[in-house]
Design a protein around this motif. Structure first.
Motif, PDB file in Angstrom:
ATOM      1  N   SER A 151      26.365  53.794  75.900  1.00 22.34           N
ATOM      2  CA  SER A 151      27.652  54.373  75.512  1.00 22.34           C
ATOM      3  C   SER A 151      27.380  55.622  74.685  1.00 22.34           C
ATOM      4  O   SER A 151      27.067  55.543  73.496  1.00 22.34           O
ATOM      5  CB  SER A 151      28.464  53.360  74.702  1.00 22.34           C
ATOM      6  N   LEU A 152      27.483  56.776  75.324  1.00 20.47           N
ATOM      7  CA  LEU A 152      27.158  58.024  74.642  1.00 20.47           C
ATOM      8  C   LEU A 152      28.216  58.414  73.618  1.00 20.47           C
ATOM      9  O   LEU A 152      27.969  59.275  72.776  1.00 20.47           O
ATOM     10  CB  LEU A 152      26.983  59.142  75.670  1.00 20.47           C
ATOM     11  N   GLU A 153      29.404  57.796  73.704  1.00 17.92           N
ATOM     12  CA  GLU A 153      30.413  58.062  72.682  1.00 17.92           C
ATOM     13  C   GLU A 153      29.987  57.488  71.335  1.00 17.92           C
ATOM     14  O   GLU A 153      30.420  57.963  70.287  1.00 17.92           O
ATOM     15  CB  GLU A 153      31.766  57.463  73.085  1.00 17.92           C
ATOM     16  N   ASN A 154      29.123  56.448  71.363  1.00 20.72           N
ATOM     17  CA  ASN A 154      28.642  55.834  70.127  1.00 20.72           C
ATOM     18  C   ASN A 154      27.283  56.370  69.703  1.00 20.72           C
ATOM     19  O   ASN A 154      26.991  56.473  68.516  1.00 20.72           O
ATOM     20  CB  ASN A 154      28.551  54.308  70.297  1.00 20.72           C
ATOM     21  N   ALA A 209      24.583  59.358  71.209  1.00 23.17           N
ATOM     22  CA  ALA A 209      24.139  60.329  72.213  1.00 23.17           C
ATOM     23  C   ALA A 209      22.785  60.894  71.816  1.00 23.17           C
ATOM     24  O   ALA A 209      22.542  62.094  71.913  1.00 23.17           O
ATOM     25  CB  ALA A 209      25.163  61.445  72.377  1.00 23.17           C
ATOM     26  N   CYS A 262      20.521  59.577  76.300  1.00 17.90           N
ATOM     27  CA  CYS A 262      20.899  60.522  77.357  1.00 17.90           C
ATOM     28  C   CYS A 262      19.915  60.455  78.526  1.00 17.90           C
ATOM     29  O   CYS A 262      20.317  60.549  79.695  1.00 17.90           O
ATOM     30  CB  CYS A 262      20.960  61.945  76.796  1.00 17.90           C
ATOM     31  N   ASN A 322      27.146  67.219  80.254  1.00 11.11           N
ATOM     32  CA  ASN A 322      27.830  66.180  81.028  1.00 11.11           C
ATOM     33  C   ASN A 322      27.521  66.294  82.517  1.00 11.11           C
ATOM     34  O   ASN A 322      27.388  65.286  83.217  1.00 11.11           O
ATOM     35  CB  ASN A 322      29.341  66.263  80.797  1.00 11.11           C
ATOM     36  N   ARG A 369      28.685  63.012  84.175  1.00 13.87           N
ATOM     37  CA  ARG A 369      29.866  62.555  83.448  1.00 13.87           C
ATOM     38  C   ARG A 369      30.968  63.592  83.593  1.00 13.87           C
ATOM     39  O   ARG A 369      30.727  64.730  83.992  1.00 13.87           O
ATOM     40  CB  ARG A 369      29.560  62.367  81.957  1.00 13.87           C
ATOM     41  N   ASP A 381      34.060  64.628  78.576  1.00 12.36           N
ATOM     42  CA  ASP A 381      33.708  63.396  77.873  1.00 12.36           C
ATOM     43  C   ASP A 381      32.982  63.718  76.574  1.00 12.36           C
ATOM     44  O   ASP A 381      32.156  64.633  76.510  1.00 12.36           O
ATOM     45  CB  ASP A 381      32.823  62.511  78.746  1.00 12.36           C
ATOM     46  N   ALA A 382      33.265  62.936  75.538  1.00 11.65           N
ATOM     47  CA  ALA A 382      32.746  63.226  74.202  1.00 11.65           C
ATOM     48  C   ALA A 382      31.353  62.635  74.008  1.00 11.65           C
ATOM     49  O   ALA A 382      30.916  61.740  74.731  1.00 11.65           O
ATOM     50  CB  ALA A 382      33.701  62.677  73.151  1.00 11.65           C
ATOM     51  N   PHE A 383      30.654  63.176  72.995  1.00 12.89           N
ATOM     52  CA  PHE A 383      29.342  62.685  72.594  1.00 12.89           C
ATOM     53  C   PHE A 383      29.354  62.420  71.096  1.00 12.89           C
ATOM     54  O   PHE A 383      30.066  63.084  70.345  1.00 12.89           O
ATOM     55  CB  PHE A 383      28.244  63.717  72.873  1.00 12.89           C
ATOM     56  N   ASN A 384      28.530  61.462  70.676  1.00 17.90           N
ATOM     57  CA  ASN A 384      28.247  61.296  69.254  1.00 17.90           C
ATOM     58  C   ASN A 384      26.827  61.804  69.032  1.00 17.90           C
ATOM     59  O   ASN A 384      25.854  61.062  69.099  1.00 17.90           O
ATOM     60  CB  ASN A 384      28.372  59.833  68.837  1.00 17.90           C
TER      61      ASN A 384
END
Length: 466
Positions: free
Chosen positions: A64-67, A69, A74, A245, A250, A254-257
């Motif tokens: 889960s790259l939102e949590n 990255a 990656c 992305n 992706r 889409d967002a990254f953390n």
């Protein structure tokens, strides 16, 4: 950094009618997390994966790259989701499916014949015939064709490995570009806050004591430049994230953390060791498999020129004989059969052998040319890595501490009105440039190490702190 903050605090206490905050937010790249990245992952031979199926690609939980990255996540995500990698993987699987096809015997033949006009024999009239035959190539031909197909599959596997390393290198490059952008925004934001603090001091001094208005204007102009720079960098976030992305398959938005900085300890591989490891490059291995394929094709051409054998049985159904007392009357005969082809066209064989030999020589020449290119690329990448690591050490231990001390001293003098805004701006720009150069050196070192890992077939292990 603490020394610089104390200097700034001291300068604030000496200001005529100004006050400064007790801390100045300079960018720090020290983060405790340490990860180990294997750019090539585990080396697996095609023989081990003979039974590979689609489940292989989805057996690992998708990160889960939102949590998180991080670079590791990656790389895992790209290895599971990249369409390019899936294309190469399925091409390899398709080549494996060719092996049982080329090693199988031709289908047996069954034929049924019916005599429109019966042929009378001593034991009865011939009414119908049933024949069964099987063709066999010369001994060793099917095995040789199977070896050629295995060589093609090996080549496809190495192409898959090459695609994987190329994707990993692209992920590293685009990931560092995004992290570098975030770091630049952070550094410029810190500089903006520093100048905003100095601008407040200059404005209060001008309002109370009527000091030079030019100092205030110079600071305000510089603040405007930094504000415009920050606006441009923030607008660049979208394209940089979209590029990353795209590499990860992706959605572009889409967002990254993402981590805010990069620290790394690159593998200390020498140029001599790297050149020795070039043999592990998948592209070289693919050429080796292609050379073997064409060498085996010569053997196939030679064996294909040998006679092909056919064996069979023919069963003839007889009707009632004219004289039932005839010996063996009414007994259906069975005839065995054997035959072979006569290879008269030697020109075809010679042409096939010549074709295979020419392709083999072409593959050898292509491999030699690639080796020269890889050696040159490795030399350049190792130079870039070593030069970047030297710059990192120099910036961290010498230039940046001195620039921080210089800026602290200038800020103290500026607070007391004993130095100009130009000197303050020069000191601030110098520190900002050094901080940006340090981060660029981190990016260059990581990209160079990823390039080395790709060129030597993923044999380099890079430790990454972020």
């Amino acid at each position: 950094m603490k020394y610089l903050i104390r200097l700034i605090t001291t300068g604030a206490s000496l200001a005529v009618l100004g006050s400064c905050t007790s801390g100045l937010p300079f960018h720090s790249t020290t983060v405790p997390l340490r990860q180990t990245i294997h750019f090539a992952g585990t080396t697996v031979s095609p023989q081990i994966l003979d039974s590979a199926n689609d489940d292989v690609e989805t057996s690992i939980t998708l990160p889960s790259l939102e949590n998180d990255a991080s670079l590791r996540e990656c790389l895992v995500y790209a290895s599971l989701m990249s369409p390019e990698l899936k294309v190469a993987f399925h091409n390899w699987k398709a080549s494996l499916s060719r092996i049982p096809q080329v090693t199988a015997l031709a289908d047996p033949k069954v034929s049924l014949g019916y005599f429109i006009e019966e042929i009378q024999t001593r034991t009865g009239p011939m009414e119908q015939q049933l024949s069964l035959s099987q063709s066999f190539p010369w001994w060793g031909l099917l095995e040789a064709k199977g070896d050629v197909a295995k060589s093609v599959a090996n080549s496809k596997w190495h192409e898959y490995e090459s695609v994987r390393l190329n994707i990993f290198q692209k992920v590293v490059k685009r990931w560092t570009a995004v992290v570098d952008l975030e770091n630049e925004i952070s550094v410029i934001t810190d500089s903006f806050e520093l100048l905003a603090q100095a601008e407040r001091i200059a404005r209060r001094s001008y309002e109370v004591n009527g000091t030079s208005h030019s100092r205030l204007v110079q600071l305000q102009v510089e603040l405007g430049k930094l504000e415009d720079k920050l606006s441009n960098l923030n607008n660049l976030r979208g394209p940089r994230i979209a590029a990353l992305n795209a590499t990860l398959a992706r959605n572009g938005k889409d967002a990254f953390n993402l981590p805010s900085s990069i620290h790394l300890n690159v593998a200390s591989i020498t140029l001599e060791d790297a050149i020795q490891l070039v043999a592990k490059n998948p592209a070289i291995n693919a050429h080796n498999a292609t050379i073997e394929q064409h060498q085996l094709a010569i053997k196939v051409a030679e064996l294909d020129a040998k006679p092909k054998w056919t064996v069979g049985l023919t069963y003839t159904n007889l009707g009632d004989p004219l004289d039932p007392t005839t010996p063996d009357a009414g007994n259906d005969p069975i005839m065995g059969m054997i035959g072979f082809s006569i290879p008269l066209n030697q020109t075809k064989t010679d042409a096939a052998k010549s074709e295979a030999m020419s392709k083999k020589l072409a593959a050898i020449a292509a491999k030699e040319a690639l080796l020269h290119e890889l050696n040159a690329a490795i030399a350049e990448a190792i130079y870039q890595r070593d030069d970047s690591m030297r710059s990192i050490t120099f910036y961290e231990t010498a230039l940046i501490p001195r620039a921080e001390d210089a800026l602290g001293a200038v800020l103290v003098a500026f607070s007391t009105g004993t130095t100009s805004a130009i000197e303050l701006l020069d000191s601030q720009r110098t520190l900002l440039e050094l901080q940006r150069n340090l981060q660029r050196s981190y990016v260059a070192a990581l990209n160079a190490d990823a390039t080395i890992s790709k060129l030597v077939g993923g044999a380099v292990k890079t430790e990454l702190s972020q």
